[in-house]
Scaffold this motif. Structure first.
Motif, PDB file in Angstrom:
ATOM      1  N   TRP A 116       0.800  -1.218   0.000  1.00 19.90           N
ATOM      2  CA  TRP A 116       0.000   0.000   0.000  1.00 19.90           C
ATOM      3  C   TRP A 116       0.839   1.277   0.000  1.00 19.90           C
ATOM      4  CZ3 TRP A 116      -5.162   0.222  -0.741  1.00 19.90           C
ATOM      5  CH2 TRP A 116      -5.883  -0.968  -0.596  1.00 19.90           C
ATOM      6  N   VAL A 117       2.132   1.144   0.157  1.00 20.77           N
ATOM      7  CA  VAL A 117       2.972   2.346   0.275  1.00 20.77           C
ATOM      8  C   VAL A 117       2.862   3.223  -0.965  1.00 20.77           C
ATOM      9  CG1 VAL A 117       5.332   3.212   0.483  1.00 20.77           C
ATOM     10  CG2 VAL A 117       4.589   1.263   1.880  1.00 20.77           C
ATOM     11  N   LEU A 118       3.047   2.645  -2.144  1.00 18.95           N
ATOM     12  CA  LEU A 118       3.009   3.425  -3.382  1.00 18.95           C
ATOM     13  C   LEU A 118       1.628   4.036  -3.593  1.00 18.95           C
ATOM     14  CD1 LEU A 118       4.317   4.422  -5.972  1.00 18.95           C
ATOM     15  CD2 LEU A 118       3.671   2.251  -7.060  1.00 18.95           C
ATOM     16  N   GLN A 119       0.576   3.242  -3.353  1.00 16.69           N
ATOM     17  CA  GLN A 119      -0.779   3.768  -3.549  1.00 16.69           C
ATOM     18  C   GLN A 119      -1.071   4.946  -2.618  1.00 16.69           C
ATOM     19  OE1 GLN A 119       0.135   0.646  -3.526  1.00 16.69           O
ATOM     20  NE2 GLN A 119      -1.297  -0.727  -4.600  1.00 16.69           N
ATOM     21  N   VAL A 120      -0.622   4.829  -1.372  1.00 12.86           N
ATOM     22  CA  VAL A 120      -0.831   5.920  -0.411  1.00 12.86           C
ATOM     23  C   VAL A 120      -0.027   7.149  -0.816  1.00 12.86           C
ATOM     24  CG1 VAL A 120      -0.454   6.656   1.979  1.00 12.86           C
ATOM     25  CG2 VAL A 120      -1.433   4.402   1.506  1.00 12.86           C
ATOM     26  N   GLU A 121       1.201   6.951  -1.267  1.00  9.57           N
ATOM     27  CA  GLU A 121       2.022   8.073  -1.718  1.00  9.57           C
ATOM     28  C   GLU A 121       1.362   8.798  -2.888  1.00  9.57           C
ATOM     29  OE1 GLU A 121       6.582   6.620  -0.580  1.00  9.57           O
ATOM     30  OE2 GLU A 121       5.814   6.387  -2.619  1.00  9.57           O
ATOM     31  N   LEU A 122       0.871   8.033  -3.873  1.00  8.49           N
ATOM     32  CA  LEU A 122       0.212   8.645  -5.031  1.00  8.49           C
ATOM     33  C   LEU A 122      -1.052   9.384  -4.615  1.00  8.49           C
ATOM     34  CD1 LEU A 122       0.636   5.819  -7.699  1.00  8.49           C
ATOM     35  CD2 LEU A 122       1.905   7.959  -7.535  1.00  8.49           C
ATOM     36  N   LEU A 123      -1.804   8.792  -3.680  1.00  9.75           N
ATOM     37  CA  LEU A 123      -3.015   9.448  -3.185  1.00  9.75           C
ATOM     38  C   LEU A 123      -2.677  10.778  -2.529  1.00  9.75           C
ATOM     39  CD1 LEU A 123      -6.034   9.528  -2.472  1.00  9.75           C
ATOM     40  CD2 LEU A 123      -5.484   8.198  -0.407  1.00  9.75           C
ATOM     41  N   LEU A 124      -1.635  10.782  -1.708  1.00  8.39           N
ATOM     42  CA  LEU A 124      -1.256  12.014  -1.013  1.00  8.39           C
ATOM     43  C   LEU A 124      -0.656  13.038  -1.968  1.00  8.39           C
ATOM     44  CD1 LEU A 124       0.168  10.575   2.333  1.00  8.39           C
ATOM     45  CD2 LEU A 124      -2.016  11.732   1.940  1.00  8.39           C
TER      46      LEU A 124
END
Length: 206
Positions: free
Chosen positions: A120-128
């Motif tokens: 989930w790290v990449l997805q959370v980074e892109l979301l932020l």
């Protein structure tokens, strides 16, 4: 313009720079508490997470302050003053502000990894990155502040809704997302490389 007048003008830009830098450092401080020192996810922790997300756009927002650099350079006729004072001042200001953004997300990523949420790290980074691009637009163009989410939430929501119906603001946010994501990736790699080097040197000394 004399050097005396030039030095007199410096505090004028320093006031808003100090304030914007203070706002940019808030998410970094919150990230240390939320993702490094907090022992459990209490109600206070979730409130802190909300404000972390709310204040996070203030860090990449400093990139837009480059518009003031152009004005400050055009306001003086001294190449030496611009080269030795004005430009280094902006480089330091923007560097610290965006570094706060990078370190904030690195802290969050490490926290997710410790929670076994690596995918989930990449997805959370892109979301932020996306939320930050929206926040930068609302701050720079619509002149909203982070605390408007609490004091004037209906105005913020209405502005966001109108924005997604207009291609011009949408283009601004897409470009903002690309710049934020690109710079984040580059500076993150530099930070991680420096961290690995530090750990390696520490191991060698031991």
């Amino acid at each position: 313009m004399t050097w005396t007048n030039l030095w007199y003008l410096l505090p004028l830009s320093s006031r808003w720079m100090t304030w914007n830098l203070f706002l940019a450092l808030i998410p970094l401080v919150l990230s240390v508490w939320l993702f490094r020192t907090a022992k459990q996810r209490s109600v206070l922790w979730w409130m802190g997470l909300f404000w972390f997300v709310a204040f996070l756009p203030n860090a990449p927002y400093v990139l837009t302050d480059l518009i003031h650099l152009v004005f400050d350079i055009q306001s003086t006729d001294s190449l030496l003053f611009n080269t030795l004072v004005i430009i280094p001042k902006y480089v330091l200001f923007i560097g610290i502000g965006f570094e706060a953004y990078v370190l904030s997300l690195i802290n969050l990523g490490d926290y997710l990894k410790r929670q076994d949420l690596d995918p989930w790290v990449l997805q959370v980074e892109l979301l932020l990155h996306g939320l930050s691009a929206i926040g930068v637009y609302l701050g720079r163009i619509e002149r909203f502040n982070s605390w408007d989410l609490m004091t004037r939430p209906h105005h913020v929501v209405r502005s966001i809704a109108d924005t997604f119906l207009d291609p011009q603001p949408l283009l601004f946010m897409i470009l903002g997302f690309a710049v934020i994501a690109g710079l984040y990736w580059i500076i993150k790699q530099i930070n991680l490389a420096l961290l690995l080097r530090h750990q390696y040197m520490k191991t060698v000394k031991e």
